[in-house]
Design an enzyme around this catalytic site. Structure first.
Site, PDB file in Angstrom:
ATOM      1  N   LYS A  59       0.798  -1.227   0.000  1.00 56.10           N
ATOM      2  CA  LYS A  59       0.000   0.000   0.000  1.00 56.10           C
ATOM      3  C   LYS A  59       0.829   1.275   0.000  1.00 56.10           C
ATOM      4  O   LYS A  59       0.286   2.350  -0.241  1.00 56.10           O
ATOM      5  CB  LYS A  59      -0.972   0.003   1.181  1.00 56.10           C
ATOM      6  CG  LYS A  59      -1.899  -1.179   1.245  1.00 56.10           C
ATOM      7  CD  LYS A  59      -2.702  -1.407  -0.003  1.00 56.10           C
ATOM      8  CE  LYS A  59      -3.541  -0.235  -0.398  1.00 56.10           C
ATOM      9  NZ  LYS A  59      -4.657  -0.636  -1.287  1.00 56.10           N
ATOM     10  N   SER A 276      -2.614 -12.784   3.579  1.00 54.79           N
ATOM     11  CA  SER A 276      -3.036 -12.555   2.189  1.00 54.79           C
ATOM     12  C   SER A 276      -1.915 -12.945   1.224  1.00 54.79           C
ATOM     13  O   SER A 276      -2.179 -13.394   0.101  1.00 54.79           O
ATOM     14  CB  SER A 276      -3.504 -11.110   1.952  1.00 54.79           C
ATOM     15  OG  SER A 276      -2.439 -10.202   2.046  1.00 54.79           O
TER      16      SER A 276
HETATM   17  C1  PLP Z   1      -2.616  -7.257   3.614  1.00 47.72           C
HETATM   18  C2  PLP Z   1      -3.202  -6.794   2.335  1.00 47.72           C
HETATM   19  N1  PLP Z   1      -3.260  -7.630   1.320  1.00 47.72           N
HETATM   20  C3  PLP Z   1      -3.798  -7.271   0.132  1.00 47.72           C
HETATM   21  C4  PLP Z   1      -4.344  -6.026  -0.084  1.00 47.72           C
HETATM   22  C5  PLP Z   1      -4.981  -5.704  -1.411  1.00 47.72           C
HETATM   23  O1  PLP Z   1      -4.384  -4.672  -2.127  1.00 47.72           O
HETATM   24  P1  PLP Z   1      -5.247  -3.730  -3.064  1.00 47.72           P
HETATM   25  O2  PLP Z   1      -5.904  -2.712  -2.187  1.00 47.72           O
HETATM   26  O3  PLP Z   1      -4.255  -3.098  -4.000  1.00 47.72           O
HETATM   27  O4  PLP Z   1      -6.254  -4.561  -3.767  1.00 47.72           O
HETATM   28  C6  PLP Z   1      -4.311  -5.135   0.957  1.00 47.72           C
HETATM   29  C7  PLP Z   1      -4.926  -3.829   0.812  1.00 47.72           C
HETATM   30  O5  PLP Z   1      -5.208  -3.118   1.741  1.00 47.72           O
HETATM   31  C8  PLP Z   1      -3.730  -5.514   2.199  1.00 47.72           C
HETATM   32  O6  PLP Z   1      -3.703  -4.666   3.257  1.00 47.72           O
END
Ligand code: PLP
Length: 315
Positions: A59, A276
């Site tokens: 981010k 994630s």
């Molecule tokens: C831990 C984590 N994984 C994945 C994402 C996904 O990213 P994006 O907002 O670019 O879809 C985020 C977004 O906040 C995140 O905090």
């Protein structure tokens, strides 16, 4: 498709040399080999080490892009406070960049977000407003919007779910880096979506460079999955910048497999990342198993595992 905004000029020109923001991006592309024995020969997994950004997550790129776009368009002026809804990582990125550029930061996040994240935010001097956990990020967005509406000259509200500068950060940065780091050999891109900035920006640019790119959307298998930062799109509000035409297919991942992969990355590859990221790598592995020709699959390591050290998910 939401392409109304003309791409901002290269943000690398907009800040002082040696500043913390100058360290955002240009992350390594790691070769993930822990599944090699289970994959067809010639199928290789790679992951963009976004947890190595200075704010510790993917981010940083979007936050910097939105802040610079705010300054460029005059919506963000000295003395203003940045306010937004975030599951944590964007807030940390705003906090870091806000501190470096002299802005106060207020973040609205569901009360059940990880304790470590809230502590990191407070360490940067951020005001944290905890919102109804049952309403998730949608509830947090509603509160951020209300704050902005109550004092529009005090607040800069990037509204990351609707801001083109979010996905453009990945279109101009992450995708270009993946293309260069794979020497144009990337065949598949696999990632989940939170705001969808990463997926939308990377896929749009890679498709221009390689129209036959396979874009796979990692999806948690259940609405209540506990994978912080990613949305289960079938049950969630779709982000304004999300483009449903981009993904060729969905790849469902269970929370158990996401956690298992996260632990394997730590213990077998020395890569300490969050759930994630585990889900993304497992999704890439699942896709890789189905292939019968050489392929280079690229996914994203979204944030570092330290952020989850107190969540008892590393077993
Ligand atoms: C831990 C984590 N994984 C994945 C994402 C996904 O990213 P994006 O907002 O670019 O879809 C985020 C977004 O906040 C995140 O905090």
């Amino acid at each position: 498709m939401n392409m109304g905004l003309s791409p901002a000029k290269d943000y690398r020109l907009s800040f002082t040399r040696g500043s913390i923001e100058a360290q955002i991006g240009n992350t390594p592309l790691l070769r993930i080999d822990i599944f090699d024995k289970e994959l067809p020969s010639g199928v290789e997994l790679f992951a963009k080490a976004e947890h190595l950004n200075p704010g510790g997550s993917v981010k940083d790129r979007a936050a910097l892009s939105m802040i610079l776009e705010g300054e460029r368009t005059g919506r963000l002026k000295p003395g203003m406070t940045i306010v937004d809804a975030t599951s944590g990582n964007t807030g940390i990125a705003y906090a870091m960049i806000g501190a470096a550029r002299g802005y106060r930061v207020t973040v609205c996040l569901p009360a059940n977000a990880s304790i470590s994240r809230k502590e990191i935010l407070r360490a940067y001097g951020v005001e944290v407003i905890e919102t109804d956990p049952l309403m998730g990020t949608d509830g947090a967005q509603q509160i951020a919007r209300e704050l902005f509406d109550s004092a529009p000259t005090k607040y800069f509200y990037p509204n990351q779910y609707y801001n083109d500068a979010n996905w453009l950060a990945h279109y101009k940065g992450t995708a270009r880096e993946i293309w260069e780091q794979t020497r144009g050999n990337v065949t598949h891109f696999v990632a989940g979506v939170g705001t969808s900035g990463t997926f939308v920006g990377v896929v749009r640019r890679l498709r221009e460079l390689r129209p036959d790119l396979h874009a796979l959307l990692m999806q948690p298998d259940l609405p209540l999955h506990g994978l912080e930062g990613v949305k289960h799109l079938a049950s969630a509000t779709h982000p304004g910048i999300y483009d449903p035409a981009l993904a060729d297919d969905n790849v469902e991942v269970t929370t158990e497999n996401a956690h298992l992969t996260m632990r394997r990355l730590a213990r077998e590859a020395g890569i300490l990342v969050g759930p994630s990221s585990g889900a993304n790598v497992f999704a890439a592995y699942q896709v890789g198993q189905t292939l019968n020709a050489p392929a280079q699959l690229v996914t994203i390591l979204c944030d570092g595992g330290e952020r989850y050290a107190r969540e008892h998910i590393f077993g």
